[in-house]
Design an enzyme around this catalytic site. Structure first.
Site, PDB file in Angstrom:
ATOM      1  N   ASN A   9       6.292  -6.508   1.679  1.00 51.11           N
ATOM      2  CA  ASN A   9       7.070  -7.045   2.795  1.00 51.11           C
ATOM      3  C   ASN A   9       6.110  -7.824   3.679  1.00 51.11           C
ATOM      4  O   ASN A   9       5.295  -7.216   4.384  1.00 51.11           O
ATOM      5  CB  ASN A   9       7.723  -5.887   3.573  1.00 51.11           C
ATOM      6  CG  ASN A   9       8.411  -6.358   4.845  1.00 51.11           C
ATOM      7  OD1 ASN A   9       8.612  -7.558   5.039  1.00 51.11           O
ATOM      8  ND2 ASN A   9       8.761  -5.404   5.699  1.00 51.11           N
ATOM      9  N   LYS A  11       6.831  -9.611   6.195  1.00 41.91           N
ATOM     10  CA  LYS A  11       7.294  -9.710   7.594  1.00 41.91           C
ATOM     11  C   LYS A  11       7.156 -11.166   8.068  1.00 41.91           C
ATOM     12  O   LYS A  11       7.396 -12.068   7.275  1.00 41.91           O
ATOM     13  CB  LYS A  11       6.523  -8.721   8.463  1.00 41.91           C
ATOM     14  CG  LYS A  11       6.546  -7.302   7.859  1.00 41.91           C
ATOM     15  CD  LYS A  11       6.037  -6.255   8.777  1.00 41.91           C
ATOM     16  CE  LYS A  11       6.125  -4.903   8.076  1.00 41.91           C
ATOM     17  NZ  LYS A  11       5.850  -3.772   8.945  1.00 41.91           N
ATOM     18  N   HIS A  86      15.632  -2.739   7.953  1.00 41.53           N
ATOM     19  CA  HIS A  86      14.238  -2.422   8.277  1.00 41.53           C
ATOM     20  C   HIS A  86      14.151  -2.005   9.753  1.00 41.53           C
ATOM     21  O   HIS A  86      14.856  -2.539  10.594  1.00 41.53           O
ATOM     22  CB  HIS A  86      13.338  -3.629   8.009  1.00 41.53           C
ATOM     23  CG  HIS A  86      11.884  -3.284   8.106  1.00 41.53           C
ATOM     24  ND1 HIS A  86      11.236  -3.168   9.314  1.00 41.53           N
ATOM     25  CD2 HIS A  86      10.972  -2.978   7.152  1.00 41.53           C
ATOM     26  CE1 HIS A  86       9.972  -2.811   9.082  1.00 41.53           C
ATOM     27  NE2 HIS A  86       9.793  -2.698   7.781  1.00 41.53           N
ATOM     28  N   GLU A  88      12.184  -2.674  12.024  1.00 42.65           N
ATOM     29  CA  GLU A  88      11.911  -3.754  12.982  1.00 42.65           C
ATOM     30  C   GLU A  88      13.170  -4.574  13.262  1.00 42.65           C
ATOM     31  O   GLU A  88      13.337  -5.115  14.356  1.00 42.65           O
ATOM     32  CB  GLU A  88      10.761  -4.629  12.454  1.00 42.65           C
ATOM     33  CG  GLU A  88       9.428  -3.884  12.558  1.00 42.65           C
ATOM     34  CD  GLU A  88       8.397  -4.236  11.508  1.00 42.65           C
ATOM     35  OE1 GLU A  88       8.536  -5.276  10.832  1.00 42.65           O
ATOM     36  OE2 GLU A  88       7.450  -3.431  11.347  1.00 42.65           O
ATOM     37  N   GLU A 156      11.119   5.079   5.367  1.00 42.64           N
ATOM     38  CA  GLU A 156       9.977   4.597   6.136  1.00 42.64           C
ATOM     39  C   GLU A 156       9.986   5.249   7.517  1.00 42.64           C
ATOM     40  O   GLU A 156      10.728   4.805   8.404  1.00 42.64           O
ATOM     41  CB  GLU A 156      10.054   3.082   6.320  1.00 42.64           C
ATOM     42  CG  GLU A 156      10.035   2.276   5.051  1.00 42.64           C
ATOM     43  CD  GLU A 156       9.554   0.865   5.318  1.00 42.64           C
ATOM     44  OE1 GLU A 156       8.518   0.503   4.773  1.00 42.64           O
ATOM     45  OE2 GLU A 156      10.198   0.144   6.091  1.00 42.64           O
ATOM     46  N   GLY A 162       2.739   0.365  10.007  1.00 43.59           N
ATOM     47  CA  GLY A 162       1.718  -0.454  10.653  1.00 43.59           C
ATOM     48  C   GLY A 162       0.768   0.322  11.543  1.00 43.59           C
ATOM     49  O   GLY A 162       0.018  -0.273  12.323  1.00 43.59           O
ATOM     50  N   SER A 200       2.310   2.384   6.036  1.00 41.12           N
ATOM     51  CA  SER A 200       0.844   2.504   5.902  1.00 41.12           C
ATOM     52  C   SER A 200       0.386   2.908   4.504  1.00 41.12           C
ATOM     53  O   SER A 200      -0.615   3.612   4.350  1.00 41.12           O
ATOM     54  CB  SER A 200       0.285   3.480   6.953  1.00 41.12           C
ATOM     55  OG  SER A 200       0.502   2.967   8.253  1.00 41.12           O
TER      56      SER A 200
HETATM   57  P1  PGA Z   1       3.100  -1.182   6.621  1.00 45.12           P
HETATM   58  O1  PGA Z   1       4.620  -1.672   6.718  1.00 45.12           O
HETATM   59  O2  PGA Z   1       2.780  -0.963   5.163  1.00 45.12           O
HETATM   60  O3  PGA Z   1       2.297  -2.305   7.229  1.00 45.12           O
HETATM   61  O4  PGA Z   1       3.006   0.095   7.400  1.00 45.12           O
HETATM   62  C1  PGA Z   1       5.615  -1.114   5.890  1.00 45.12           C
HETATM   63  C2  PGA Z   1       6.952  -1.752   6.202  1.00 45.12           C
HETATM   64  O5  PGA Z   1       7.254  -2.024   7.360  1.00 45.12           O
HETATM   65  O6  PGA Z   1       7.751  -2.007   5.278  1.00 45.12           O
END
Ligand code: PGA
Length: 240
Positions: A9, A11, A86, A88, A156, A162, A200
């Site tokens: 992803n 983003k 997601h 976000e 998640e 992140g 992460s």
């Molecule tokens: P990350 O993000 O691996 O940077 O923690 C995962 C995600 O948001 O899908």
């Protein structure tokens, strides 16, 4: 047999020059590799030897929705997957479970496979109500038209995205087993849904996470941006 899936992803990251990273990714016949790209990069990536996903879609096919993108547009550009729900999107755009179910339905109608994202915040985890929240998200975000062929679930934890913080393998196991049981109750092919872990994931923790029962792959943000970081995760999944 559920397919193993390594989903990246990106983003809101990446310009056309960055697509070169995807040419150097490890591949393995036992792993489906896909990258959810910013909409601007999907058409430019369509000839690469990996599958491409969008990061969101509107629930309508077309219309007066400035700035939005529809599921048929993603297909037209070359996508075969789309993320829905997601965290976000849930927080930046106040998307509700009902919105996510509607978007997922539209995606299925267009022939896309959805990766429907769910997960608890740190406050929910601290309150001890994680599984209740997961139940609500599963019931509200997954449309009735979902099947193991057109839907993948991504668990998640919001606090792991992140941040470099990762739940214990026991915590991941508890939630994944719970999701698997709920899907089995609701869908005739519920036992066959893929269930990814996200938050992460990196080369150093991937093998431990992939050893957890019912984890069929990963949704990877930061570590999917370069082939050097993403390839060892694909390799760990292939070996799991
Ligand atoms: P990350 O993000 O691996 O940077 O923690 C995962 C995600 O948001 O899908």
């Amino acid at each position: 047999m559920r397919r193993k899936i390594a989903a990246g992803n990106w983003k809101m990251n990446g310009l056309r020059a960055d697509l070169a990273e995807l040419e150097n990714l490890s591949t393995d016949p036992g792993v489906d590799v896909l990258i959810c790209l910013p909409a601007t990069l999907i058409a430019a990536a369509r000839d690469l030897p990996i599958a491409i996903g969008g990061q969101d879609c509107h629930d309508a096919t077309n219309g007066a929705h400035t700035g939005d993108i529809s599921a048929p547009m993603l297909v037209d550009a070359g996508a075969s997957y789309v993320l829905t729900g997601h965290s976000e999107r849930r927080s930046d755009h106040a998307e509700t479970d009902a919105d996510i179910a509607a978007k997922s339905r539209a995606a299925h109608d267009a022939g896309l496979t959805t990766i429907i994202c769910i997960g608890e915040t740190l406050a929910i985890r601290a309150a001890g109500t994680t599984l209740d929240i997961i139940d609500g998200q599963l019931a509200g975000s997954i449309p009735d038209c979902a099947t193991a062929d057109n839907t993948i679930i991504a668990y998640e934890p919001v606090w792991a995205i992140g941040t470099g913080k990762v739940p214990s393998t026991e915590q991941i196991a508890e939630v994944h087993a719970h999701i698997h049981a709920r899907l089995k109750e609701r869908f005739s092919d519920g036992a066959d849904f893929g269930i990814l872990y996200g938050g992460s994931v990196k080369a150093s923790n991937a093998a431990d996470i992939f050893a957890v029962p019912h984890v069929t792959g990963a949704l990877v943000g930061g570590a999917s941006l370069t082939a050097a970081d993403f390839s060892p995760i694909i390799t760990a999944l292939a070996a799991s």
